[in-house]
Design a protein around this motif. Structure first.
Motif, PDB file in Angstrom:
ATOM      1  N   HIS A 219       1.227  -1.699  -0.098  1.00  0.00           N
ATOM      2  CA  HIS A 219       0.014  -0.018   0.243  1.00  0.00           C
ATOM      3  C   HIS A 219       0.736   0.635  -0.181  1.00  0.00           C
ATOM      4  CE1 HIS A 219      -3.407  -2.595   0.580  1.00  0.00           C
ATOM      5  NE2 HIS A 219      -2.669  -3.291   1.948  1.00  0.00           N
ATOM      6  N   SER A 220       2.548   1.143   0.256  1.00  0.00           N
ATOM      7  CA  SER A 220       2.989   2.580   0.470  1.00  0.00           C
ATOM      8  C   SER A 220       4.276   2.428  -1.308  1.00  0.00           C
ATOM      9  CB  SER A 220       3.792   2.008   1.986  1.00  0.00           C
ATOM     10  OG  SER A 220       3.466   2.247   3.040  1.00  0.00           O
ATOM     11  N   LEU A 221       3.694   1.512  -1.971  1.00  0.00           N
ATOM     12  CA  LEU A 221       4.900   1.693  -2.674  1.00  0.00           C
ATOM     13  C   LEU A 221       3.732   1.477  -4.171  1.00  0.00           C
ATOM     14  CD1 LEU A 221       6.646  -1.776  -2.066  1.00  0.00           C
ATOM     15  CD2 LEU A 221       7.639   1.119  -1.816  1.00  0.00           C
ATOM     16  N   GLU A 222       4.258   2.199  -5.119  1.00  0.00           N
ATOM     17  CA  GLU A 222       3.515   2.358  -6.634  1.00  0.00           C
ATOM     18  C   GLU A 222       3.998   0.854  -6.959  1.00  0.00           C
ATOM     19  OE1 GLU A 222       4.848   6.076  -8.209  1.00  0.00           O
ATOM     20  OE2 GLU A 222       3.761   7.408  -7.351  1.00  0.00           O
ATOM     21  N   GLU A 223       5.431   0.621  -7.202  1.00  0.00           N
ATOM     22  CA  GLU A 223       5.699  -0.669  -7.758  1.00  0.00           C
ATOM     23  C   GLU A 223       6.214  -1.934  -6.748  1.00  0.00           C
ATOM     24  OE1 GLU A 223       8.612   0.224 -10.566  1.00  0.00           O
ATOM     25  OE2 GLU A 223       7.157   2.017 -11.555  1.00  0.00           O
ATOM     26  N   PHE A 224       5.946  -3.137  -6.699  1.00  0.00           N
ATOM     27  CA  PHE A 224       7.165  -3.865  -5.953  1.00  0.00           C
ATOM     28  C   PHE A 224       7.372  -5.235  -7.028  1.00  0.00           C
ATOM     29  CE2 PHE A 224       6.394  -7.643  -3.262  1.00  0.00           C
ATOM     30  CZ  PHE A 224       6.745  -7.143  -1.838  1.00  0.00           C
ATOM     31  N   ASN A 225       8.763  -5.466  -6.095  1.00  0.00           N
ATOM     32  CA  ASN A 225       9.001  -6.873  -7.020  1.00  0.00           C
ATOM     33  C   ASN A 225       9.943  -7.785  -6.483  1.00  0.00           C
ATOM     34  OD1 ASN A 225       8.836  -5.623 -10.077  1.00  0.00           O
ATOM     35  ND2 ASN A 225      10.197  -3.909  -8.948  1.00  0.00           N
ATOM     36  N   MET A 226       9.856  -9.127  -5.820  1.00  0.00           N
ATOM     37  CA  MET A 226       9.625  -9.505  -5.483  1.00  0.00           C
ATOM     38  C   MET A 226      11.092 -10.339  -5.739  1.00  0.00           C
ATOM     39  SD  MET A 226       8.439 -12.246  -2.146  1.00  0.00           S
ATOM     40  CE  MET A 226       7.799 -10.654  -1.591  1.00  0.00           C
ATOM     41  N   GLY A 227      12.263 -11.067  -6.004  1.00  0.00           N
ATOM     42  CA  GLY A 227      13.299 -12.004  -5.853  1.00  0.00           C
ATOM     43  C   GLY A 227      12.529 -12.823  -5.659  1.00  0.00           C
ATOM     44  N   LYS A 228      13.948 -13.908  -6.076  1.00  0.00           N
ATOM     45  CA  LYS A 228      13.148 -15.745  -5.733  1.00  0.00           C
ATOM     46  C   LYS A 228      14.031 -15.964  -4.901  1.00  0.00           C
ATOM     47  CE  LYS A 228      14.959 -17.879  -9.427  1.00  0.00           C
ATOM     48  NZ  LYS A 228      15.324 -18.259 -10.602  1.00  0.00           N
ATOM     49  N   ALA A 229      13.834 -17.165  -3.782  1.00  0.00           N
ATOM     50  CA  ALA A 229      14.445 -16.618  -2.462  1.00  0.00           C
ATOM     51  C   ALA A 229      15.556 -18.070  -3.287  1.00  0.00           C
ATOM     52  CB  ALA A 229      13.962 -18.142  -1.690  1.00  0.00           C
ATOM     53  N   GLU A 230      16.691 -17.089  -2.430  1.00  0.00           N
ATOM     54  CA  GLU A 230      17.998 -17.515  -3.064  1.00  0.00           C
ATOM     55  C   GLU A 230      19.385 -17.880  -1.397  1.00  0.00           C
ATOM     56  OE1 GLU A 230      19.205 -15.442  -7.646  1.00  0.00           O
ATOM     57  OE2 GLU A 230      19.461 -14.978  -5.370  1.00  0.00           O
ATOM     58  N   SER A 231      20.069 -19.271  -1.310  1.00  0.00           N
ATOM     59  CA  SER A 231      20.677 -19.340  -0.633  1.00  0.00           C
ATOM     60  C   SER A 231      21.875 -18.434  -1.074  1.00  0.00           C
ATOM     61  CB  SER A 231      21.128 -21.438  -0.347  1.00  0.00           C
ATOM     62  OG  SER A 231      20.113 -22.052  -0.762  1.00  0.00           O
ATOM     63  N   ILE A 232      22.187 -18.229   0.716  1.00  0.00           N
ATOM     64  CA  ILE A 232      23.403 -16.671   0.859  1.00  0.00           C
ATOM     65  C   ILE A 232      24.231 -17.391   2.596  1.00  0.00           C
ATOM     66  CG2 ILE A 232      22.639 -14.494   0.222  1.00  0.00           C
ATOM     67  CD1 ILE A 232      22.050 -14.002   2.992  1.00  0.00           C
ATOM     68  N   VAL A 233      25.090 -16.812   2.311  1.00  0.00           N
ATOM     69  CA  VAL A 233      25.979 -17.400   3.110  1.00  0.00           C
ATOM     70  C   VAL A 233      25.656 -16.219   3.953  1.00  0.00           C
ATOM     71  CG1 VAL A 233      28.281 -17.548   4.114  1.00  0.00           C
ATOM     72  CG2 VAL A 233      27.661 -18.854   1.954  1.00  0.00           C
ATOM     73  N   ALA A 234      26.276 -16.335   5.586  1.00  0.00           N
ATOM     74  CA  ALA A 234      26.144 -15.601   6.537  1.00  0.00           C
ATOM     75  C   ALA A 234      27.158 -15.923   7.906  1.00  0.00           C
ATOM     76  CB  ALA A 234      24.778 -14.911   7.292  1.00  0.00           C
ATOM     77  N   GLY A 235      28.444 -15.576   8.191  1.00  0.00           N
ATOM     78  CA  GLY A 235      29.355 -15.607   8.813  1.00  0.00           C
ATOM     79  C   GLY A 235      29.302 -17.613   7.993  1.00  0.00           C
ATOM     80  N   ASP A 236      29.136 -18.787   9.293  1.00  0.00           N
ATOM     81  CA  ASP A 236      29.065 -19.765   9.187  1.00  0.00           C
ATOM     82  C   ASP A 236      27.944 -20.370   9.059  1.00  0.00           C
ATOM     83  OD1 ASP A 236      32.013 -20.097   9.357  1.00  0.00           O
ATOM     84  OD2 ASP A 236      31.846 -20.197  11.841  1.00  0.00           O
ATOM     85  N   LEU A 237      26.650 -19.905   8.430  1.00  0.00           N
ATOM     86  CA  LEU A 237      25.345 -20.492   8.494  1.00  0.00           C
ATOM     87  C   LEU A 237      25.064 -19.905   6.838  1.00  0.00           C
ATOM     88  CD1 LEU A 237      23.744 -19.165  11.969  1.00  0.00           C
ATOM     89  CD2 LEU A 237      24.870 -20.949  10.877  1.00  0.00           C
ATOM     90  N   ILE A 244      13.850  -7.589  -2.471  1.00  0.00           N
ATOM     91  CA  ILE A 244      12.236  -7.016  -2.779  1.00  0.00           C
ATOM     92  C   ILE A 244      12.905  -5.483  -2.740  1.00  0.00           C
ATOM     93  CG2 ILE A 244      10.498  -6.036  -1.484  1.00  0.00           C
ATOM     94  CD1 ILE A 244      10.484  -8.467   0.229  1.00  0.00           C
ATOM     95  N   LYS A 245      12.422  -5.256  -4.554  1.00  0.00           N
ATOM     96  CA  LYS A 245      12.732  -3.847  -4.242  1.00  0.00           C
ATOM     97  C   LYS A 245      11.326  -2.703  -4.522  1.00  0.00           C
ATOM     98  CE  LYS A 245      17.012  -4.556  -6.229  1.00  0.00           C
ATOM     99  NZ  LYS A 245      17.644  -4.430  -7.134  1.00  0.00           N
ATOM    100  N   GLY A 246      11.254  -1.258  -4.125  1.00  0.00           N
ATOM    101  CA  GLY A 246       9.408  -1.213  -4.898  1.00  0.00           C
ATOM    102  C   GLY A 246       9.758   0.626  -5.130  1.00  0.00           C
ATOM    103  N   LYS A 247       9.091   1.492  -5.372  1.00  0.00           N
ATOM    104  CA  LYS A 247       8.938   2.293  -5.704  1.00  0.00           C
ATOM    105  C   LYS A 247       8.174   3.352  -4.493  1.00  0.00           C
ATOM    106  CE  LYS A 247       9.092   6.507  -8.893  1.00  0.00           C
ATOM    107  NZ  LYS A 247       8.344   7.397 -10.214  1.00  0.00           N
ATOM    108  N   LEU A 248       8.317   4.195  -3.864  1.00  0.00           N
ATOM    109  CA  LEU A 248       7.266   5.425  -3.423  1.00  0.00           C
ATOM    110  C   LEU A 248       6.827   5.810  -3.881  1.00  0.00           C
ATOM    111  CD1 LEU A 248       9.737   6.120   0.322  1.00  0.00           C
ATOM    112  CD2 LEU A 248       8.493   4.167  -0.535  1.00  0.00           C
ATOM    113  N   SER A 249       5.335   5.403  -2.901  1.00  0.00           N
ATOM    114  CA  SER A 249       4.285   6.171  -3.372  1.00  0.00           C
ATOM    115  C   SER A 249       4.840   7.527  -2.699  1.00  0.00           C
ATOM    116  CB  SER A 249       3.050   6.228  -3.369  1.00  0.00           C
ATOM    117  OG  SER A 249       2.700   5.706  -1.596  1.00  0.00           O
TER     118      SER A 249
END
Length: 353
Positions: A219-237, A244-249
């Motif tokens: 409701h706060s965005l004019e555009e809303f884009n969500m990418g696919k779920a991907e595996s990422i590394v943070a420390g040893d996990l 997620i990206k969007g343009k503010l209304s």
């Protein structure tokens, strides 16, 4: 003798020493995958708060915003380069088994609450008390060297205390009318020469967080884009993440965006109010700033911010530290596996101190 390329960085640390000695608030930090370390310094010991998030400075907000978000006024802002000195620390695998029985019982209670239909997900955590063998500055340098893809920080306010951490999670970034955030959930330990094998529990948990964020922001965005779920590394996990990206209304309010996202399902649960109430009533301690958020607030321009969720963190007092770890509980959770997840998360901080 300080590493020559880090000469300005060590001058920054000298200023940190002066602030600690004179009780002047500050935060020094490095954003993920960057080489610059920033310092935001306040010239008095006043405790400032921000409620509308229109102020300028560095914000340090609690899990419960009713407890007020602290603002370090940007009376002086410094920017220096940091280059890792020598080799990465030889990190040993270290965990602490204290509190296991109580945490297992807490997780069981959470699973039963979900089974009753009152909750879909709840994030339950615990606090680990440990003795320190290093100074806050030394811990910060080690975090910088060992966790380049995390937001690493050292924060001090005489009326709040000393906190530091290396968090992998963005709450929200806004610049030029564009918004970026992420859906981050699920955890698996890294195994050498092996990709993560996500089960249905982890995949569903990450989807819950993604769906929640979309519902809150659309409701706060004019555009809303969500990418696919991907595996990422943070420390040893390993974690699952969707960008997620969007343009503010034109009518979007910064406060509304922050309060709609915080606390996220990744640190609280679904539905938010019921999960938060369960956490407050059943965790054996008060979270204060753990699972809150922190970062730059209108530091360069109005309506610009770069905020991170306060995870993989510790609170320092004298020669003691409190380390905080938690995990998302769903109907598919197993108490022993949830305990193991918190043990794996605890290594980020335990192995540094």
């Amino acid at each position: 003798m300080p590493y020559q390329k880090n000469k300005d960085f060590h001058k920054l640390l000298e200023k940190v020493d002066s602030c600690l000695e004179n009780d002047y608030p500050f935060s020094i930090y490095r954003k993920p995958l960057e080489s610059k370390v920033f310092g935001v310094f306040q010239s008095n010991d006043e405790l400032n708060i921000t409620t509308d998030f229109e102020d300028k400075g560095f914000v340090f907000a609690p899990f419960d915003l009713n407890d007020n978000a602290v603002l370090i006024h940007a009376d002086e802002v410094l920017e220096v380069f940091f280059e890792k000195e020598g080799t990465t620390d030889d990190i040993k695998t270290f965990t602490n088994d204290s509190g296991k029985y109580n945490h297992l019982k807490l997780v069981e209670k959470g699973i039963n609450k979900i089974g009753s239909g009152a909750l879909t997900k709840v994030v339950l955590s615990r606090k680990i008390a440990v003795k320190l063998s290093r100074s806050p500055k030394e811990i910060f340098i080690s975090l910088l060297s060992n966790y380049p893809n995390a937001f690493c920080y050292l924060f001090f306010h005489p009326k709040v205390g000393i906190w530091c951490g290396a968090t992998p999670e963005t709450l929200v970034r806004i610049a030029g009318g564009e918004l970026e955030t992420m859906s981050l959930a699920a955890t698996l330990p890294i195994k050498e020469n092996s990709s993560p094998n996500w089960g249905s529990k982890e995949i569903e948990e990450q989807k819950m967080v993604s769906d929640y964020i979309k519902e809150k922001l659309v409701h706060s965005l004019e555009e809303f884009n969500m990418g696919k779920a991907e595996s990422i590394v943070a420390g040893d996990l390993w974690h699952l993440k969707s960008d997620i990206k969007g343009k503010l209304s034109a009518t979007a309010q910064i406060k509304d965006i922050i309060t709609s996202l915080h606390p996220t399902p990744a640190v609280c649960g679904i539905p938010t109010s019921a999960a938060k109430a369960f956490i407050v009533q059943n965790e054996s301690y008060k979270r204060t700033y753990y699972t809150g958020f922190l970062g730059e607030l209108n530091l360069n321009k109005e309506r610009e911010m770069n905020l991170f969720v306060n995870l993989r963190c510790m609170e320092i007092s004298d020669q003691n530290a409190s380390i905080f770890v938690g995990g998302g509980i769903t109907s598919a959770s197993n108490p022993e596996r949830e305990w193991s997840e918190t043990q794996n998360k605890s290594k980020t901080m335990l192995n540094i101190i």
